[in-house]
Design an enzyme around this catalytic site. Sequence first.
Site, mmCIF file in Angstrom:
data_model
loop_
_atom_site.group_PDB
_atom_site.id
_atom_site.type_symbol
_atom_site.label_atom_id
_atom_site.label_comp_id
_atom_site.label_asym_id
_atom_site.label_seq_id
_atom_site.Cartn_x
_atom_site.Cartn_y
_atom_site.Cartn_z
ATOM 1 N N ASP A 54 0.972 -1.229 -0.222
ATOM 2 C CA ASP A 54 0.442 -0.114 0.144
ATOM 3 C C ASP A 54 1.117 0.864 -0.267
ATOM 4 O O ASP A 54 2.068 1.093 0.379
ATOM 5 C CB ASP A 54 -0.968 0.177 1.328
ATOM 6 C CG ASP A 54 -0.568 -0.530 2.548
ATOM 7 O OD1 ASP A 54 0.897 -0.188 2.682
ATOM 8 O OD2 ASP A 54 -0.658 -1.125 3.416
ATOM 9 N N ASP A 56 1.470 5.007 2.089
ATOM 10 C CA ASP A 56 1.147 6.121 2.730
ATOM 11 C C ASP A 56 2.000 7.389 2.359
ATOM 12 O O ASP A 56 3.237 7.886 2.039
ATOM 13 C CB ASP A 56 1.704 5.388 4.313
ATOM 14 C CG ASP A 56 1.282 3.939 4.286
ATOM 15 O OD1 ASP A 56 -0.200 3.642 4.318
ATOM 16 O OD2 ASP A 56 1.652 3.447 5.656
ATOM 17 N N ASP A 138 10.323 3.655 13.058
ATOM 18 C CA ASP A 138 11.063 2.741 13.332
ATOM 19 C C ASP A 138 12.451 2.307 12.689
ATOM 20 O O ASP A 138 13.572 1.753 13.577
ATOM 21 C CB ASP A 138 10.116 1.203 13.478
ATOM 22 C CG ASP A 138 9.291 0.436 12.744
ATOM 23 O OD1 ASP A 138 9.796 1.077 10.828
ATOM 24 O OD2 ASP A 138 8.647 0.057 11.693
HETATM 25 P P1 ATP Z 1 4.353 -3.103 5.412
HETATM 26 O O1 ATP Z 1 2.991 -2.125 4.892
HETATM 27 O O2 ATP Z 1 5.220 -4.240 4.002
HETATM 28 O O3 ATP Z 1 4.178 -4.453 5.884
HETATM 29 P P2 ATP Z 1 5.437 -1.031 6.260
HETATM 30 O O4 ATP Z 1 6.623 -0.396 6.791
HETATM 31 O O5 ATP Z 1 4.385 -0.129 5.301
HETATM 32 O O6 ATP Z 1 5.926 -2.521 5.635
HETATM 33 P P3 ATP Z 1 2.870 -0.279 8.139
HETATM 34 O O7 ATP Z 1 2.968 -0.953 8.773
HETATM 35 O O8 ATP Z 1 2.660 0.359 7.236
HETATM 36 O O9 ATP Z 1 5.339 -0.606 7.912
HETATM 37 O O10 ATP Z 1 3.399 1.091 8.610
HETATM 38 C C1 ATP Z 1 4.228 2.253 7.511
HETATM 39 C C2 ATP Z 1 5.247 3.043 8.090
HETATM 40 O O11 ATP Z 1 4.821 3.276 9.509
HETATM 41 C C3 ATP Z 1 6.439 2.561 8.806
HETATM 42 O O12 ATP Z 1 7.107 1.919 7.313
HETATM 43 C C4 ATP Z 1 6.927 2.877 9.706
HETATM 44 O O13 ATP Z 1 7.974 3.730 9.126
HETATM 45 C C5 ATP Z 1 6.093 3.198 9.974
HETATM 46 N N1 ATP Z 1 5.157 2.914 11.643
HETATM 47 C C6 ATP Z 1 4.964 1.809 11.004
HETATM 48 N N2 ATP Z 1 4.746 1.201 12.707
HETATM 49 C C7 ATP Z 1 5.501 1.774 14.116
HETATM 50 C C8 ATP Z 1 6.209 1.443 15.105
HETATM 51 N N3 ATP Z 1 5.652 0.621 15.866
HETATM 52 N N4 ATP Z 1 6.993 2.000 15.367
HETATM 53 C C9 ATP Z 1 7.621 2.919 14.696
HETATM 54 N N5 ATP Z 1 7.511 2.989 13.250
HETATM 55 C C10 ATP Z 1 6.279 2.633 12.454
HETATM 56 MG MG MG Z 2 2.907 -0.645 4.776
#
Ligand code: ATP
Ligand code: MG
Length: 403
Positions: A54, A56, A138
Amino acid sequence: MEPQITARPDHTISRKQISAAALKVLYGLKDAGYLAYLAGGGVRDLLLGRNPKDFDVATNATPEEVRRVFRNCRLIGRRFRLAHVYFHDETIEVSTFRAPAPPADEDPGDDNTFLAKDGLVLRDNLFGTPEEDALRRDFTVNALFYNIADFSIIDYVNGRRDLKERIIRVIGDPEQRFTEDPVRILRALRFAAALDFEIETSAREAIRRHAEKLEGTSSSRLYEEIQKLLSCGKAARVFALCCELDVFEHLFPELGAWLKAPDGEGKTHWLNKSFAQIDRWRAAGFNVDPALLFALIFGEYHEWVAAQIAANEGLQHAEALQEATHRHIRQLDRIRIPKAVTHHIAEIMTGQPRFLKTTPQNAKRMLRHRSFLDAFLYFKFAARTAGRHAAELEWWEQQRKSR
Ligand code: ATP
Ligand code: MG
């Protein structure tokens, strides 16, 4: 701090790879005069040549301002409001740049305002600069921005270097960041496994030291994250990392203790096979019920407990298995597995003895039962893993064909 900026000619992200919905949001915000960045996993995956799950968006527009730009928009969340912009096949999450989390004694509670010690309500300062927003994410590879104004990549944390070197590195002090939010431990394992990256050394050590904090974490967040670990396509590597970094026993304590027992060797064999099977189903695009995944993971342990119960309490195998399964499921309160799922795990497990002792008449009835397929897939997996019941398996395959 000045970020490192990579101009359009020097990186591989092109607008063609970004969904039409995400582009509409980015341009909509930019044309209204705001900063509009693609953020998080979308930027990471595009730079790796992978298909993002997705997109963001991060912006300096407040949620209310975002809503004024898009008619198809709703604000969600209370403590930190996010805007969701809806398109017919996609929702884009837009978050306003966030400031660092306030210390616990200034916790803003639920209404985005700070209550100072003298009772004065101060205006919230949850919103921050792009740099602050990057620093509270993170991992470095998750903190890159793609700027729609000039198509450049903005990097405050050396995330591009870590992407090239395939390293999961915590932003800031790993000890502190894993303590703040232990779910980050599981996220580190998931990204390392799914992307085939290494976890940086100080982060590995911090994971070992703080994994027990997972035990105090919200059980519904744990359940959600475990689902992601199982469906990331690399569950076998997640399991290997979990064992290496002593995380597994903090997710599944009974199972972990059983694995660590002196006679534990053959047991990891079953679990390795289970996780490999979970990954094969995933690769085949087969949408497996979470109950079947848990049954695969717990199965041999349930069989082992059943054998103890049978020996000590003089129960028949089928009854002992039922008892073992129910006892373990009752202990699973650390991760909030939904009732419907635990019920289905029990159905799958306690149905197993019937595959070995049945009449054609009964078989017809079993085939019609809605939980048949999952129970059968478990039976097939267990029979093949243990190299037994080949004749029964063959018989059941025939029954299914002649249905
Ligand atoms: P995917 O969607 O492929 O699982 P993602 O990196 O996009 O991976 P998401 O859970 O969609 O992960 O979160 C979007 C973004 O928000 C992350 O890339 C990170 O920068 C931030 N993020 C998410 N969860 C946390 C957390 N627990 N602590 C700090 N930052 C976070
Ligand atoms: Mg994501």
